[in-house]
Design an enzyme around this catalytic site. Sequence first.
Site, short mmCIF file in Angstrom:
data_model
loop_
_atom_site.label_atom_id
_atom_site.label_comp_id
_atom_site.label_asym_id
_atom_site.label_seq_id
_atom_site.Cartn_x
_atom_site.Cartn_y
_atom_site.Cartn_z
N HIS A 194 4.53 1.50 -9.65
CA HIS A 194 4.07 2.89 -9.52
C HIS A 194 4.25 3.67 -10.81
O HIS A 194 3.51 4.61 -11.08
CB HIS A 194 4.75 3.57 -8.33
CG HIS A 194 4.18 3.10 -7.03
ND1 HIS A 194 4.68 2.03 -6.36
CD2 HIS A 194 3.07 3.51 -6.36
CE1 HIS A 194 3.94 1.81 -5.28
NE2 HIS A 194 2.95 2.69 -5.26
N ARG A 337 -2.69 9.53 2.73
CA ARG A 337 -1.87 8.42 3.21
C ARG A 337 -0.52 8.97 3.65
O ARG A 337 0.09 9.77 2.94
CB ARG A 337 -1.66 7.39 2.09
CG ARG A 337 -0.74 6.28 2.53
CD ARG A 337 -0.65 5.19 1.52
NE ARG A 337 0.13 5.56 0.36
CZ ARG A 337 0.28 4.78 -0.69
NH1 ARG A 337 -0.32 3.62 -0.74
NH2 ARG A 337 1.02 5.17 -1.71
N GLU A 435 -2.75 -4.34 3.15
CA GLU A 435 -2.02 -4.70 1.93
C GLU A 435 -0.95 -5.75 2.18
O GLU A 435 -0.20 -6.12 1.28
CB GLU A 435 -1.44 -3.46 1.25
CG GLU A 435 -0.72 -2.50 2.15
CD GLU A 435 -0.30 -1.21 1.45
OE1 GLU A 435 -0.41 -1.12 0.22
OE2 GLU A 435 0.17 -0.30 2.15
N ASP A 459 -0.19 -4.17 -3.46
CA ASP A 459 0.77 -4.83 -2.58
C ASP A 459 0.22 -6.15 -2.05
O ASP A 459 0.96 -7.11 -1.88
CB ASP A 459 1.15 -3.91 -1.42
CG ASP A 459 2.23 -2.93 -1.85
OD1 ASP A 459 3.18 -3.37 -2.53
OD2 ASP A 459 2.12 -1.74 -1.55
N CYS A 506 -8.37 0.58 -2.80
CA CYS A 506 -7.72 1.69 -3.49
C CYS A 506 -6.58 1.21 -4.39
O CYS A 506 -5.86 2.01 -4.97
CB CYS A 506 -7.25 2.76 -2.51
SG CYS A 506 -6.01 2.14 -1.37
#
Length: 574
Positions: A194, A337, A435, A459, A506
């Site tokens: 991230h 999300r 994911e 992921d 995404c």
Amino acid sequence: MSFTLHGIGVSPGIAIGVCRVASHTRIEVAHYVLSSQFVDKEIARFDDAIGSVRNEMESLRKQIPANAPAELSAFLDMHQMILNDSMLSEAPRQLIRSQQCNAEWALAQQMEHLLEQFDAIDDAYIRERKADVVQVVERVLKVLLGHPDNLPSTESNLADCILVAHDLSPADMIGFKHQRYSAFITDVGGATSHTAILARSLNIPSVMALHHAHELIRDNEIIIVDGEQGVVIVDPDDNELEEYQLRQEQWQLEHQKLRRLTSSRSATLDGLDIELHANIELPGDVDAAREAGATGIGLFRSEFLFMNRADLPGEDEQFEAYRDVAISMVGQPVVIRTLDVGADKPLGGLTELTLNPALGRRAIRLCLSEPAMFHTQLRAILRASHYGNVRIMIPMLSNLQELRLTRLAVERARASLQADGISFDPAVKLGGMIEVPAAALMAHAFAEQLDFLSIGTNDLIQYTLAIDRADDGVAYLYNPSHPAVVQLIAQVIRAGDKLGKPVSVCGEMAGDPRLTRLLLGLGLRRFSMQSASLLSVKQQILKSDLEKIGLLVQKILRTTDEEKLDSLYTRLNQ
Ligand code: PEP
Ligand code: MG
């Protein structure tokens, strides 16, 4: 002396600037000996710092909302207990007196001593409390050092400064949205961590996994950062400077050219429209999304509203953030999300330091185990749905039970809003992230019960290939075109197509123009990515002929031989 370091380029572009070296994970402290007349004063300085952290914790406690999870309070209790223990509040005073050392040095010594004692304990739970000791000590050190955060962030003109750190957390990076460094480099990290994703969202060059940059580079040295090639040149000579200045100009020129595509239609050569949405972390990111021409927000990582603070955002605060995004996007879809914390996005008091956090209680697992917190977020999202085209997306589904429970939680939030007479969109869509390989393999079952699917390739790759996405030690194994990954993506897209449910990607794959044609050929028609990547992907779409691509991608799906695959990918991108 000039030298070059090689790492992983995670955000393209070239920066040339002056280094600011941060010490964050372990605060570096000065070591000096005091003359005896200053010892009492130094002890008083230490006592003041302890007192000030004590007050800070008390005021934090007062800010905890009534509906906050019990762990938040327990977390504060634990930190207060550590702070008040004589091992921390008393022992360093004695060290200052006996060794005549400065307060920071005394505290750091005592911390090391305590950590050694923790290491010798058999009980895993107690051993894990080491991290709490470090956090409390860091709080006191920050007060002693006279600034609340040890990142060198006080300069007003950071435009030519390059931040050099051992590691940066996603929470640090969020802070940098307001202070523009010209580049970041770190010793550790992977391309889909991230921290890397946020570096890309800031649209500034960044190189990770440099291993010893933080030790080798000194404050104020001039460095060149090439975020494309993953190269850092320390103390460059005149030739190197000239070469990279030229490359920097070329990069800027190419960028300017790309900007011309902002308002052009996103369609393939054979005329098929492709939707390009943006990923955002904070409401303020919407401006960049709109500037890049995004026609929706495909992923609002809501967890970043929860970071860099001691409390949880309440319903009204969350509602305002979601509503602002919905309004700014004027009717275009905004996929919010639900909270996805854990793994490389820890959240003090909520997530635990477990043995393997990526496989632990994160994302939807955590939300379902914190019903009050989840209820607050769902109410806030539903309320925002009244102001635009808001959709809810569930992260990290791995079984249908999680979906059932989430649906019940959404129903409960809707019923409570109805009871309160608060408006929301009754037809708000519910989607899920695919994911986890288990979810990809049974995508049809999820597609049957959801309104849309979004493939989280970051992921999905991590779990399929068994590599920690934040660990540079295994970064060489990160391979989005691994046949197993490609098969799983193909399977999810097929499942969505069969049931007429939209599927998007995404994860970072969606923003990599080298993979655009692969995804198009697999049937993907909706991409969501960092705004900074949107125009390069659009450029690739504009040059792509679906019919040609489709044939090659079918061959790719039937091939496992690496050499043949290499040549097929080369042809695909020609
Ligand atoms: C992903 O996993 O691909 C994704 C988009 O979610 P995140 O990167 O936030 O885990
Ligand atoms: Mg994910």
